[in-house]
Design an enzyme around this catalytic site. Structure first.
Site, PDB file in Angstrom:
ATOM      1  N   LYS A   1     -63.702  95.373  16.218  1.00  0.00           N
ATOM      2  CA  LYS A   1     -62.716  96.214  16.901  1.00  0.00           C
ATOM      3  C   LYS A   1     -61.318  95.609  16.920  1.00  0.00           C
ATOM      4  CE  LYS A   1     -63.791  94.546  21.590  1.00  0.00           C
ATOM      5  NZ  LYS A   1     -64.222  94.949  22.948  1.00  0.00           N
TER       6      LYS A   1
ATOM      7  N   GLY B   1     -58.347  73.898  35.225  1.00  0.00           N
ATOM      8  CA  GLY B   1     -59.522  73.706  34.384  1.00  0.00           C
ATOM      9  C   GLY B   1     -59.430  72.420  33.601  1.00  0.00           C
TER      10      GLY B   1
ATOM     11  N   ALA C   1     -58.028  77.917  32.459  1.00  0.00           N
ATOM     12  CA  ALA C   1     -59.018  77.543  31.437  1.00  0.00           C
ATOM     13  C   ALA C   1     -60.271  77.052  32.140  1.00  0.00           C
ATOM     14  CB  ALA C   1     -58.450  76.473  30.513  1.00  0.00           C
TER      15      ALA C   1
ATOM     16  N   ARG D   1     -65.566  80.891  30.058  1.00  0.00           N
ATOM     17  CA  ARG D   1     -65.534  82.113  29.256  1.00  0.00           C
ATOM     18  C   ARG D   1     -66.556  83.110  29.784  1.00  0.00           C
ATOM     19  NH1 ARG D   1     -62.544  81.631  24.995  1.00  0.00           N
ATOM     20  NH2 ARG D   1     -63.602  83.122  23.653  1.00  0.00           N
TER      21      ARG D   1
ATOM     22  N   HIS E   1     -64.880  49.245   3.933  1.00  0.00           N
ATOM     23  CA  HIS E   1     -63.913  48.454   4.693  1.00  0.00           C
ATOM     24  C   HIS E   1     -62.555  48.553   4.008  1.00  0.00           C
ATOM     25  CE1 HIS E   1     -62.228  45.141   7.016  1.00  0.00           C
ATOM     26  NE2 HIS E   1     -61.726  44.675   5.871  1.00  0.00           N
TER      27      HIS E   1
END
Length: 463
Positions: A34, A176, A264, A267, A440
């Site tokens: 959508k 949050g 935040a 969800r 390394h």
């Protein structure tokens, strides 16, 4: 009515992959989206935020230039319009690729609109009727904004709107302290905002707190104020200012002010007008789609993957779930999902890469577990990069040496954790990780050293 072998609702990463996996099995597919192909991850989440993380990293590194013997005159400032333009170009490229792939796949028909169930095998998309033998739900999730008093008056930002700011706020409040809140806090802090993070408990409370203590020190050193133990009670708009009223851990009233507010805190599911009752699909909690361990819903021909099931809301996990669901739906499989080696990352700097359990979680799960840690102060590549902050931890079973978890707070920690993922996916041991030869000088030597330390402490290797 057009009929298909498979209908996929949701054109995000999970939905796109489900469509293409079905086509690879010679099925016809109706793909319903959508908004924009790519979903949250590609258009409003993972990719655009990481583009902005990179801009923030460059600004931060430029301010550190003197450490590396480089002189830069003047202040390092962010041009937010150009930062957003760069992000938009990256997103547009990704969306164009997705749209091209769908258009070039003859067995996929794209329906741009909102899907509604009429029965378990029939959908209506803005007037078009679609029939399908199997249906896969990949409808995702969206930012959740609590119904605090004053929230309509303030009209806070979510991570979605934050991506399109045309200027850097002087003062930003972030409510949050999870991975989204902290990533956004550090982005805006490095681009020039004074940032305050408000968190009811502690930041990233589900993570190993020894690593989080190190991350906390880094964020605070960059000027981000962390108001942990502070709950939000109401919001207020006062002129062009935002006021967050709440209480601290001692239940004393606090008020925090800023120019912008980002929420935040989690969800929530996106079900739109799906009319799941008509399909016989049940939900749990705030509307997450109920699935069994094979990703089947309560209707035998309907499956669900990704954020919409409310489990591990990460794109890479959704891609894995698609593979399981497709095999079960189209090949009569009976495969159960296995999240034992499902990883994720927090894209702060340093990054936190994680796979598996913490020591506490392993013990709670019944393992006789131990942990070993390794830091970067004396690692050659970390010293060369100027990136010695952080720590790695390996969690292992004392009796068998099986690797149960690996946690990496480091420069590019999300990259470094991957070899531990491979070992855990095969239910391997710490010595399998420690015995592998590592190049390394690299940051990955720290993975080797961490696993070797664990193997020594377990008596499975010697100095």
């Amino acid at each position: 009515m057009e009929t298909y072998d498979v209908a996929v609702i949701g054109g995000g990463v999970a939905g796109l992959q489900a469509a293409f996996r079905a086509v690879a099995r010679d099925r016809t597919v109706a793909l319903v989206e959508k908004e924009v192909l790519g979903g949250t991850c590609l258009t409003r989440g993972c990719i655009p935020t990481k583009a902005m993380v990179r801009s923030a990293e460059v600004a931060h590194l430029a301010r550190r230039a003197e450490e590396f013997g480089i002189d830069i005159e003047g202040e390092i400032e962010a041009d937010m319009n150009r930062v957003v333009d760069r992000k938009d170009r990256i997103v547009e490229d990704v969306v164009d690729v997705n749209r091209h792939e769908v258009a070039e796949t003859d067995a996929v028909d794209l329906y741009e609109g909102t899907a509604t169930f009429e029965d378990p095998h029939t959908l209506r998309v803005d007037g078009d009727a679609i029939g399908a033998d199997q249906i896969i739900l990949a409808t995702g999730a969206r930012p959740f904004v609590p119904d605090w008093p004053g929230v309509d008056e303030v009209d806070p930002l979510t991570s979605r709107e934050l991506l399109d700011l045309d200027e850097v706020p002087d003062e930003l409040i972030v409510v949050g302290g999870g991975y989204i809140g902290l990533e956004c806090a550090q982005i805006l802090g490095r681009l020039g905002s004074d940032v305050t993070v408000v968190q009811r408990s502690v930041i990233l409370k589900q993570e190993d707190q020894q690593l989080i203590d190190l991350l906390r020190e880094r964020l605070e050193a960059e000027g981000i104020e962390l108001r942990e133990g502070t709950g939000v009670e109401r919001l207020e708009a006062k002129g062009d200012r935002v006021l967050v009223h709440g209480a601290d851990e001692d239940n004393e009233p606090v008020t925090i002010t800023g120019d912008e507010l980002l929420v935040a805190v989690g969800r929530e599911p996106v079900d739109g007008d799906l009319n799941l009752d008509q399909a016989g699909v049940e939900t749990w909690g705030p509307g997450w789609i109920e699935t069994d361990d094979q990703l089947g819903t309560t209707q035998e021909n309907i499956w669900a993957v990704g954020d919409c099931i409310g489990e591990q809301m990460f794109t890479h996990v959704a891609r894995y779930e698609v593979e399981v669901a497709i095999r079960n739906a189209l090949e009569d499989g009976e495969e159960a999902v296995d999240y034992f080696a499902a990883p994720y990352a927090v894209f702060t700097d340093p990054q936190l890469g994680r796979v598996g359990m913490t020591l506490e979680e392993a013990e709670d799960a019944g393992y006789d577990a131990m942990e070993a840690e390794w830091t970067f102060e004396h690692l050659g590549k970390a010293l060369c990069l100027g990136e010695t902050d952080g720590m790695m931890k390996a969690v292992a079973d004392r009796e068998t040496g099986q690797l149960l978890g690996f946690h990496c707070l480091a420069h590019e920690g999300a990259e470094l954790v991957h070899e531990a993922i491979v070992v855990m996916n095969d239910r391997g041991t710490v010595e399998e990780l420690s015995d592998a030869i590592h190049i390394h000088p690299t940051m990955a030597e720290g993975v080797n050293d961490t696993a070797y330390t664990a193997a020594i402490r377990l008596g499975r290797r010697e100095w």
